[in-house]
Scaffold this motif. Sequence first.
Motif, PDB file in Angstrom:
ATOM      1  N   HIS A 456       0.830  -1.206   0.000  1.00 12.65           N
ATOM      2  CA  HIS A 456       0.000   0.000   0.000  1.00 12.65           C
ATOM      3  C   HIS A 456       0.857   1.245   0.000  1.00 12.65           C
ATOM      4  CE1 HIS A 456      -3.865  -1.912   0.493  1.00 12.65           C
ATOM      5  NE2 HIS A 456      -3.452  -2.600   1.542  1.00 12.65           N
ATOM      6  N   ASN A 457       0.475   2.237  -0.815  1.00 17.06           N
ATOM      7  CA  ASN A 457       1.029   3.570  -0.678  1.00 17.06           C
ATOM      8  C   ASN A 457       0.199   4.332   0.351  1.00 17.06           C
ATOM      9  OD1 ASN A 457      -1.311   4.533  -1.969  1.00 17.06           O
ATOM     10  ND2 ASN A 457      -0.322   4.576  -3.977  1.00 17.06           N
ATOM     11  N   THR A 458       0.474   5.624   0.508  1.00 14.46           N
ATOM     12  CA  THR A 458      -0.194   6.371   1.571  1.00 14.46           C
ATOM     13  C   THR A 458      -1.707   6.406   1.392  1.00 14.46           C
ATOM     14  OG1 THR A 458       1.746   7.738   2.026  1.00 14.46           O
ATOM     15  CG2 THR A 458      -0.393   8.634   2.651  1.00 14.46           C
ATOM     16  N   VAL A 459      -2.168   6.741   0.200  1.00 12.84           N
ATOM     17  CA  VAL A 459      -3.610   6.855  -0.024  1.00 12.84           C
ATOM     18  C   VAL A 459      -4.292   5.502   0.097  1.00 12.84           C
ATOM     19  CG1 VAL A 459      -5.349   7.351  -1.783  1.00 12.84           C
ATOM     20  CG2 VAL A 459      -3.507   8.979  -1.367  1.00 12.84           C
ATOM     21  N   SER A 460      -3.726   4.461  -0.498  1.00  9.43           N
ATOM     22  CA  SER A 460      -4.373   3.156  -0.408  1.00  9.43           C
ATOM     23  C   SER A 460      -4.278   2.590   1.011  1.00  9.43           C
ATOM     24  CB  SER A 460      -3.781   2.183  -1.417  1.00  9.43           C
ATOM     25  OG  SER A 460      -2.428   1.873  -1.122  1.00  9.43           O
ATOM     26  N   ALA A 461      -3.258   3.002   1.783  1.00  8.06           N
ATOM     27  CA  ALA A 461      -3.168   2.570   3.180  1.00  8.06           C
ATOM     28  C   ALA A 461      -4.340   3.102   3.984  1.00  8.06           C
ATOM     29  CB  ALA A 461      -1.852   3.035   3.791  1.00  8.06           C
ATOM     30  N   ILE A 462      -4.708   4.355   3.732  1.00 13.23           N
ATOM     31  CA  ILE A 462      -5.876   4.915   4.427  1.00 13.23           C
ATOM     32  C   ILE A 462      -7.128   4.131   4.053  1.00 13.23           C
ATOM     33  CG2 ILE A 462      -7.323   6.977   4.716  1.00 13.23           C
ATOM     34  CD1 ILE A 462      -4.772   8.625   4.069  1.00 13.23           C
ATOM     35  N   GLY A 463      -7.265   3.821   2.786  1.00 14.78           N
ATOM     36  CA  GLY A 463      -8.410   3.027   2.354  1.00 14.78           C
ATOM     37  C   GLY A 463      -8.431   1.648   2.987  1.00 14.78           C
ATOM     38  N   ALA A 464      -7.256   1.030   3.119  1.00 13.74           N
ATOM     39  CA  ALA A 464      -7.181  -0.295   3.740  1.00 13.74           C
ATOM     40  C   ALA A 464      -7.595  -0.226   5.204  1.00 13.74           C
ATOM     41  CB  ALA A 464      -5.770  -0.856   3.609  1.00 13.74           C
ATOM     42  N   LEU A 465      -7.153   0.802   5.903  1.00 12.06           N
ATOM     43  CA  LEU A 465      -7.574   0.982   7.295  1.00 12.06           C
ATOM     44  C   LEU A 465      -9.083   1.212   7.364  1.00 12.06           C
ATOM     45  CD1 LEU A 465      -4.732   3.340   8.598  1.00 12.06           C
ATOM     46  CD2 LEU A 465      -5.135   0.988   9.359  1.00 12.06           C
ATOM     47  N   GLU A 466      -9.592   2.013   6.454  1.00 15.33           N
ATOM     48  CA  GLU A 466     -11.010   2.353   6.434  1.00 15.33           C
ATOM     49  C   GLU A 466     -11.874   1.113   6.212  1.00 15.33           C
ATOM     50  OE1 GLU A 466     -12.915   6.431   4.754  1.00 15.33           O
ATOM     51  OE2 GLU A 466     -12.128   5.072   3.247  1.00 15.33           O
ATOM     52  N   ARG A 467     -11.411   0.206   5.359  1.00 19.33           N
ATOM     53  CA  ARG A 467     -12.179  -0.994   5.023  1.00 19.33           C
ATOM     54  C   ARG A 467     -11.895  -2.161   5.960  1.00 19.33           C
ATOM     55  NH1 ARG A 467      -9.922   0.535   0.222  1.00 19.33           N
ATOM     56  NH2 ARG A 467      -8.558  -1.303   0.237  1.00 19.33           N
ATOM     57  N   GLY A 468     -11.031  -1.968   6.932  1.00 17.27           N
ATOM     58  CA  GLY A 468     -10.685  -3.052   7.841  1.00 17.27           C
ATOM     59  C   GLY A 468      -9.733  -4.066   7.241  1.00 17.27           C
ATOM     60  N   LYS A 469      -9.062  -3.707   6.129  1.00 17.70           N
ATOM     61  CA  LYS A 469      -8.096  -4.608   5.493  1.00 17.70           C
ATOM     62  C   LYS A 469      -6.708  -4.482   6.108  1.00 17.70           C
ATOM     63  CE  LYS A 469     -11.020  -6.206   2.433  1.00 17.70           C
ATOM     64  NZ  LYS A 469     -11.463  -7.623   2.449  1.00 17.70           N
ATOM     65  N   ALA A 470      -6.510  -3.459   6.907  1.00 23.06           N
ATOM     66  CA  ALA A 470      -5.266  -3.286   7.668  1.00 23.06           C
ATOM     67  C   ALA A 470      -5.653  -2.809   9.056  1.00 23.06           C
ATOM     68  CB  ALA A 470      -4.353  -2.281   6.987  1.00 23.06           C
ATOM     69  N   ASN A 471      -4.906  -3.250  10.053  1.00 23.88           N
ATOM     70  CA  ASN A 471      -5.302  -2.848  11.407  1.00 23.88           C
ATOM     71  C   ASN A 471      -4.140  -2.644  12.371  1.00 23.88           C
ATOM     72  OD1 ASN A 471      -4.681  -5.568  11.687  1.00 23.88           O
ATOM     73  ND2 ASN A 471      -6.819  -6.211  11.938  1.00 23.88           N
ATOM     74  N   VAL A 472      -2.896  -2.747  11.905  1.00 23.64           N
ATOM     75  CA  VAL A 472      -1.746  -2.338  12.712  1.00 23.64           C
ATOM     76  C   VAL A 472      -1.000  -1.274  11.924  1.00 23.64           C
ATOM     77  CG1 VAL A 472       0.470  -3.011  13.706  1.00 23.64           C
ATOM     78  CG2 VAL A 472      -1.535  -4.499  13.973  1.00 23.64           C
ATOM     79  N   PHE A 473      -0.735  -0.151  12.563  1.00 19.01           N
ATOM     80  CA  PHE A 473      -0.094   0.986  11.902  1.00 19.01           C
ATOM     81  C   PHE A 473       1.124   1.395  12.717  1.00 19.01           C
ATOM     82  CE2 PHE A 473       0.602   5.484  11.090  1.00 19.01           C
ATOM     83  CZ  PHE A 473       0.500   5.556   9.705  1.00 19.01           C
ATOM     84  N   ILE A 474       2.295   1.415  12.081  1.00 23.14           N
ATOM     85  CA  ILE A 474       3.535   1.836  12.740  1.00 23.14           C
ATOM     86  C   ILE A 474       4.119   2.975  11.915  1.00 23.14           C
ATOM     87  CG2 ILE A 474       5.829   1.150  13.537  1.00 23.14           C
ATOM     88  CD1 ILE A 474       4.820  -1.712  13.723  1.00 23.14           C
ATOM     89  N   ALA A 475       4.409   4.093  12.572  1.00 21.59           N
ATOM     90  CA  ALA A 475       4.930   5.275  11.886  1.00 21.59           C
ATOM     91  C   ALA A 475       6.326   5.580  12.387  1.00 21.59           C
ATOM     92  CB  ALA A 475       4.015   6.471  12.108  1.00 21.59           C
TER      93      ALA A 475
END
Length: 790
Positions: A456-475
Amino acid sequence: MSDSSLPTDDTLPQAEPRKTRHPRIAPYPGPAGGWGALKSVGRHLLHNQSPLKGSRSLLATNQPEGFDCPGCAWGDPNHESSFEFCENGVKAVAWETTAKRVTRRFFAQHTVSELRDWDDFRLEDQGRLTEPMRYDAGSDRYQPIGWDDAFALIAEQLAAIDPDRALFYTSGRASNEAAYLYQLFARVYGTNNLPDCSNMCHEASGLGMTASLGVGKGTVSLEDFEHADAIFVFGQNPGTNHPRMLGDLRRAAERGAAIVTFNPLRERGLERFADPQNTREMLRGGSHRISSHYFQPKLGGDMAAVRGIAKALFAMIDDGNYTPDRAFLDSLTEGLDAWRARVEATDWARIEAQSGLGRDDLTRAATVYAQSRRVIATWAMGITQHVHSVDTVREIVNLLLLGGHVGREGAGLCPVRGHSNVQGNRTVGIDEKAPGWLIDALEARYGLTLPRRPGHNTVSAIGALERGKANVFIALGGNFARATPDTPRTEAALGRTRLNVQISTKLNRSHLMIGEEALILPCLGRSEFDRQGPDGDVQAVSVEDSMSMVHASRGRMEPASAALRSEPAIVAGIAEATLALTHTLREATGQALDWRGWVDDYDRIRAEIEAVIPGFEAFNARLRRHRGFALDNPARQRRFVTPSGKAVFSNAELPDAVMHQRLHERRDAGWLTLQTLRSHDQYNTTVYGYDDRYRGVHGQRRVLFINAEDLERLGLRDGDWVDLVGESHGDRERRADAFRLVSYAIPAGCCAAYYPETNPLVPLESVGIGSDTPTSKAVAIRLEPSRRLA
């Protein structure tokens, strides 16, 4: 409604800068730099309660044995002066070396819910973070946690999910050493989900230049600015965003080089500059002109402007008034005839309508080009944050190729990056679309099979979080919640995480978007001693600037807290804990994944980079040289790594009429085109205060710069307060409330305001073609009377 949404007359706690409902708006009469810059330096050092420490640290900024400025990525000269910093560099250093501290007592006093009502300046102004913290839902507060426990919690969460449900975000502040370990860990863990800040700024530069030249980096050195006859500046404001560039532009102007600027706003730094280091000039109150020609295109009109310059040049060729570099064109390029046909088929009416500039203006710019033996083109996010940004970058490349201005002293292409190592991060592997050679090299080095599917790039990462396709985020650094578009959606998406981990130096908005678990891991700043290994040896890291120079950075100050860890140490700690649960560490070619050993001595990390990344031969030895070393750029030697081995002219059509109608021809219905930008008291998402000296704004950030004709057309007045309303999608309304109108020199139909306050207006779905970069310089809005201040 949060504190950031409404003006107030209150002075913020511990804050000298004031935010007021009645800001002072007055044209700034002076030049960029000068006494105003010196006064600002003193004010920010005092505000951060570190005048002596901050002053000492500045003497080590951008010096051979010192640290790289944590601000912009402009190149460093030969260090002939002890003062290799600018006003905004001082702000960045003072911000980092502040005496203020955020301790466990602070978190005990303030709930997360309360902190959400603070604005960005107030959050970061509390000072440096001092120890790891874990969110406690019962008390709605962050509470202390030990480093080992924090690493164990991250490992437990990562081990419990599919690797592609984890996101590893990177800020451009991270060093090469930290970034290399970070991407290695993510890939060994099992994912290429490596979104980074490049996705939101210069992605189009890399893609466009790679397609044209075979390499996605600038082709100039800093010394080329000393020899250029003309410098074309597109879509950037160096006076605020990279002020050290003004010194090089000024020296070019002093020796007679033409500086041709294309910027929708009149920016003081591109008009006049007074060098604070020039004692005679300061005492006499003088300054020097920067731009010899200043053109104000419509937002998104730069590609049409460059097309117009090219059209005028082809007419000059036919008339015998300009002779291009035929030897270069015939032997080293392809596609010229198709581009020329495209240019000549584009009529002047369309060029003028899209660019907002007249034929005479563009012919004057073409004349400067034709009369110059060496031309540099430089640009920033005013070019790259549009739907058609990749094509615009390629059109700029076309323009320089026509005159053979690539691979020649005093000539070339110069995309000016933002954060000080954003380019280096990409060089050492932070890339969600991992190139095959990189995966091959990593697999060969470590004996592991690594994922090859794009992440995922930045924009698709937000979409993945929004759809529940990603749920751990490390910055790894940054302030994701404020850097990204569609703010309410991004914040809500972060709030859906099982775990949100922020590796940071200061408190920011991203720490307050809580899912089930959240951690704050405080790290060393660029200016601080980084002691590692059993003997506590001081380490150096490396960074890469916009000119592909790699040099060392060594902190010179004591850390803000004994509990801080370096970014490489934090990454290694997470990796060791996680991979112990998810992988059996294997050896190949005699090389183990020795996370702890690498962190004990950063020379060992650089040895790994040397073994994997081309161009880093003898990395440690070359890093110890004065100014470091330049990475190889084939285009500088006129070697083009394209399928044909030649530089490629593009021949894209100008943006379609529908897009320009949407952005510029809906004016009769009250719509405007907005660009987001920084204030002078700001660097990226870090807000240093409420002033924007060069644009004449004091005491407020919620302002909208607008053309006087548009004010009259809309029945509004300078000083009115309005709400900004963006385009809605379904039942989702995009708006940003309470902005004061400021009449400003900007093309009719266009307006500008600061981010992150206007990020809620940028649709997540509106991205550049091919780049997926948010279109933050082309946002359709309309104005309503402020419902909050009626």
